[in-house]
Enzyme design. Structure first.
Site, PDB file in Angstrom:
ATOM      1  N   GLU A 102      -6.781   4.677   7.831  1.00 18.36           N
ATOM      2  CA  GLU A 102      -6.573   6.093   7.486  1.00 18.36           C
ATOM      3  C   GLU A 102      -7.808   6.659   6.784  1.00 18.36           C
ATOM      4  O   GLU A 102      -8.130   7.845   6.940  1.00 18.36           O
ATOM      5  CB  GLU A 102      -5.296   6.240   6.640  1.00 18.36           C
ATOM      6  CG  GLU A 102      -4.054   6.040   7.512  1.00 18.36           C
ATOM      7  CD  GLU A 102      -2.839   5.492   6.797  1.00 18.36           C
ATOM      8  OE1 GLU A 102      -2.795   5.517   5.554  1.00 18.36           O
ATOM      9  OE2 GLU A 102      -1.926   5.010   7.502  1.00 18.36           O
ATOM     10  N   HIS A 115      -9.399   1.086   4.931  1.00 20.16           N
ATOM     11  CA  HIS A 115      -8.133   1.279   5.646  1.00 20.16           C
ATOM     12  C   HIS A 115      -8.369   2.245   6.810  1.00 20.16           C
ATOM     13  O   HIS A 115      -9.180   3.168   6.705  1.00 20.16           O
ATOM     14  CB  HIS A 115      -7.073   1.840   4.688  1.00 20.16           C
ATOM     15  CG  HIS A 115      -5.703   1.843   5.294  1.00 20.16           C
ATOM     16  ND1 HIS A 115      -5.290   2.822   6.169  1.00 20.16           N
ATOM     17  CD2 HIS A 115      -4.669   0.977   5.182  1.00 20.16           C
ATOM     18  CE1 HIS A 115      -4.058   2.556   6.565  1.00 20.16           C
ATOM     19  NE2 HIS A 115      -3.657   1.436   5.981  1.00 20.16           N
ATOM     20  N   GLY A 140       2.874  -1.122   4.238  1.00 12.67           N
ATOM     21  CA  GLY A 140       2.938   0.282   3.847  1.00 12.67           C
ATOM     22  C   GLY A 140       4.361   0.697   3.527  1.00 12.67           C
ATOM     23  O   GLY A 140       4.867   0.481   2.423  1.00 12.67           O
ATOM     24  N   GLY A 141       5.038   1.274   4.505  1.00 13.49           N
ATOM     25  CA  GLY A 141       6.363   1.857   4.291  1.00 13.49           C
ATOM     26  C   GLY A 141       7.355   0.939   3.599  1.00 13.49           C
ATOM     27  O   GLY A 141       8.089   1.371   2.697  1.00 13.49           O
ATOM     28  N   SER A 176       3.609  -2.226  10.299  1.00 15.10           N
ATOM     29  CA  SER A 176       5.051  -2.278  10.559  1.00 15.10           C
ATOM     30  C   SER A 176       5.699  -3.610  10.186  1.00 15.10           C
ATOM     31  O   SER A 176       6.635  -4.066  10.862  1.00 15.10           O
ATOM     32  CB  SER A 176       5.348  -1.915  12.022  1.00 15.10           C
ATOM     33  OG  SER A 176       4.925  -0.590  12.301  1.00 15.10           O
ATOM     34  N   GLY A 214       2.672   2.179  10.742  1.00 14.37           N
ATOM     35  CA  GLY A 214       3.650   3.247  10.580  1.00 14.37           C
ATOM     36  C   GLY A 214       4.379   3.619  11.857  1.00 14.37           C
ATOM     37  O   GLY A 214       5.039   4.657  11.927  1.00 14.37           O
ATOM     38  N   GLU A 220      -5.225  -4.965  10.640  1.00 11.76           N
ATOM     39  CA  GLU A 220      -4.214  -3.932  10.851  1.00 11.76           C
ATOM     40  C   GLU A 220      -4.509  -3.186  12.150  1.00 11.76           C
ATOM     41  O   GLU A 220      -5.350  -2.269  12.159  1.00 11.76           O
ATOM     42  CB  GLU A 220      -4.225  -2.933   9.691  1.00 11.76           C
ATOM     43  CG  GLU A 220      -3.903  -3.565   8.345  1.00 11.76           C
ATOM     44  CD  GLU A 220      -3.320  -2.551   7.386  1.00 11.76           C
ATOM     45  OE1 GLU A 220      -2.210  -2.772   6.907  1.00 11.76           O
ATOM     46  OE2 GLU A 220      -3.978  -1.519   7.141  1.00 11.76           O
ATOM     47  N   ASN A 228       0.860  -1.180   0.000  1.00 14.19           N
ATOM     48  CA  ASN A 228       0.000   0.000   0.000  1.00 14.19           C
ATOM     49  C   ASN A 228       0.899   1.233   0.000  1.00 14.19           C
ATOM     50  O   ASN A 228       1.491   1.560   1.023  1.00 14.19           O
ATOM     51  CB  ASN A 228      -0.889  -0.043   1.258  1.00 14.19           C
ATOM     52  CG  ASN A 228      -1.695   1.223   1.448  1.00 14.19           C
ATOM     53  OD1 ASN A 228      -1.792   2.055   0.544  1.00 14.19           O
ATOM     54  ND2 ASN A 228      -2.291   1.356   2.626  1.00 14.19           N
ATOM     55  N   TRP A 229       0.994   1.867  -1.143  1.00 10.79           N
ATOM     56  CA  TRP A 229       1.900   3.020  -1.250  1.00 10.79           C
ATOM     57  C   TRP A 229       1.312   4.285  -0.625  1.00 10.79           C
ATOM     58  O   TRP A 229       2.001   5.292  -0.493  1.00 10.79           O
ATOM     59  CB  TRP A 229       2.247   3.274  -2.726  1.00 10.79           C
ATOM     60  CG  TRP A 229       3.288   2.345  -3.265  1.00 10.79           C
ATOM     61  CD1 TRP A 229       3.765   1.200  -2.671  1.00 10.79           C
ATOM     62  CD2 TRP A 229       3.997   2.464  -4.502  1.00 10.79           C
ATOM     63  NE1 TRP A 229       4.719   0.608  -3.461  1.00 10.79           N
ATOM     64  CE2 TRP A 229       4.883   1.365  -4.594  1.00 10.79           C
ATOM     65  CE3 TRP A 229       3.966   3.389  -5.552  1.00 10.79           C
ATOM     66  CZ2 TRP A 229       5.740   1.181  -5.687  1.00 10.79           C
ATOM     67  CZ3 TRP A 229       4.809   3.195  -6.655  1.00 10.79           C
ATOM     68  CH2 TRP A 229       5.690   2.104  -6.703  1.00 10.79           C
ATOM     69  N   LYS A 230       0.026   4.270  -0.290  1.00 12.71           N
ATOM     70  CA  LYS A 230      -0.631   5.451   0.294  1.00 12.71           C
ATOM     71  C   LYS A 230      -0.393   6.670  -0.617  1.00 12.71           C
ATOM     72  O   LYS A 230      -0.351   6.517  -1.832  1.00 12.71           O
ATOM     73  CB  LYS A 230      -0.140   5.669   1.730  1.00 12.71           C
ATOM     74  CG  LYS A 230      -0.253   4.384   2.562  1.00 12.71           C
ATOM     75  CD  LYS A 230       0.013   4.578   4.019  1.00 12.71           C
ATOM     76  CE  LYS A 230      -0.140   3.235   4.735  1.00 12.71           C
ATOM     77  NZ  LYS A 230       0.002   3.325   6.181  1.00 12.71           N
TER      78      LYS A 230
HETATM   79  P1  PGA Z   1       3.017   0.245   7.557  1.00 13.59           P
HETATM   80  O1  PGA Z   1       1.528   0.464   7.001  1.00 13.59           O
HETATM   81  O2  PGA Z   1       3.526  -1.064   6.978  1.00 13.59           O
HETATM   82  O3  PGA Z   1       3.786   1.426   7.092  1.00 13.59           O
HETATM   83  O4  PGA Z   1       2.906   0.152   9.059  1.00 13.59           O
HETATM   84  C1  PGA Z   1       0.650  -0.615   6.840  1.00 13.59           C
HETATM   85  C2  PGA Z   1      -0.644  -0.149   6.256  1.00 13.59           C
HETATM   86  O5  PGA Z   1      -1.141   0.911   6.624  1.00 13.59           O
HETATM   87  O6  PGA Z   1      -1.233  -0.839   5.380  1.00 13.59           O
END
Ligand code: PGA
Length: 245
Positions: free
Chosen positions: A94, A92, A226-227, A205, A166, A160, A9-11
Site C-alpha cells: 500500500e 508495504h 491485516g484485517g 488474507s 484484503g 505478501e 498491521n492495523w493500517k
Molecule cells: P490482510 O492484510 O490480512 O487484511 O489481507 C495483510 C497486510 O496487508 O499486511
C-alpha cells in the site's frame, strides 16, 4: 532457526477505543513463547506500548529515511523508537502503490530503522498481472535485492502477494512454499548461514481458519496480518495456530 512471529498491521484503523484489543491480547498471551507484534496507527503508539505492558511488541507502519528535518507529516525511525516501538513495517504494497515508494527508498528506510535500533519488517510481493505473466520469482528477487540493507541482522521479510491482501484470496500452499523457499535461498546466497535466522512471514488474507495450514508450509515462520489483527479474538486464533506449529 528463525523466530516465530505473529505480526498485526492495523493500517489506518483504530482510535483509543481499540487499545482494549491490545490489553486483551496481552492478557491472553503473556506467557507465549513466540513473538507477537502489533503495528497500530502512529497516533496510538505510546498508549499501545502501555497497553501491551511488556507482553507484546509494538511497531510502526512506516518511517522516513532521515532522522529529522523538514518533512511535513512524516515520522522518523528514532521517533518511533522513542515512542516505544521495536519494529517497523517497511515497503508495504500500500505504501509502494499509494506513495510510489521504490526499492531504494525502502532500503534507505530500512537502514534508518536499523540505525535507530528497530527491526524492519520488509514487505515484498507480486501483483496479479506479474503472477499471471509468470514473473513472480523475478519480481520478488528484484525487490529483495533492492529493498534489503546489506546487513541481515534483525531483519524480517514478509511475502505478501498484492492480490491476496484484503481480498480473501490466498495462494495455494504450493505457491506459498515456492516463494518462501526462493526467498530463503536468495537470502542464503546474499547473507550466508545467518539467513536461517531471518523470520519469513506470509501475509494476505490470513485468518484463524487458514492459519494452521499456512504455518505448516516450509520456510513460513509466521504471518503479517491485516484485517484479522484488528480484533483480539481473531488474532488470538492465529497466534495459537503459530504457537502450535
Ligand atoms: P490482510 O492484510 O490480512 O487484511 O489481507 C495483510 C497486510 O496487508 O499486511
Amino acid at each position: 532457526m528463525a523466530p516465530k512471529l505473529a505480526a498485526g498491521n492495523w493500517k489506518m484503523n483504530g482510535t483509543r477505543a481499540a487499545l482494549a484489543e491490545i490489553t486483551a491480547l496481552a492478557a491472553a498471551h503473556r506467557t507465549s513463547d513466540i513473538g507477537i507484534l502489533i503495528c497500530p496507527p502512529a497516533t496510538l503508539l505510546s498508549q499501545a506500548v502501555a497497553s501491551a505492558d511488556g507482553a507484546l511488541s509494538i511497531g510502526g507502519q512506516d518511517c522516513h529515511a532521515a532522522d529529522a528535518g523538514a518533512h511535513t507529516g512524516d515520522i522518523s525511525a528514532p521517533m518511533l523508537a522513542d515512542a516505544g516501538a521495536t519494529d517497523v513495517i517497511l515497503g508495504h504494497s500500500e505504501r509502494r502503490t499509494d506513495h510510489h515508494e521504490t526499492d531504494a527508498e525502502v532500503r534507505a528506510k530500512s537502514e534508518a530503522a536499523l540505525n535507530a535500533g528497530l527491526t524492519p519488517v520488509i514487505c515484498v510481493g507480486e501483483t496479479e498481472a506479474e503472477r499471471d505473466a509468470g514473473s513472480t520469482l523475478d519480481v520478488i528477487g528484484n525487490q529483495l535485492a533492492g529493498s534489503l540493507p546489506d546487513t541481515s541482522e534483525t531483519v524480517v521479510v514478509a511475502y505478501e502477494p498484492v492480490w491476496a491482501i484484503g481480498t480473501g484470496r490466498v495462494p495455494t500452499l504450493d505457491q506459498i512454499a515456492e516463494v518462501h523457499d526462493f526467498i530463503r535461498t536468495s537470502l542464503h546466497d546474499r547473507f550466508g548461514a545467518t539467513a536461517d535466522d531471518i523470520s519469513l512471514l506470509y501475509g494476505g488474507s490470513v485468518k484463524p481458519s487458514n492459519a494452521a495450514e499456512i504455518f505448516a508450509v516450509s520456510n513460513v515462520d509466521g504471518a503479517l496480518v491485516g484485517g484479522a489483527s484488528l480484533k483480539a479474538s481473531d488474532f488470538s486464533g492465529i497466534i495459537a495456530a503459530l504457537e502450535a506449529a
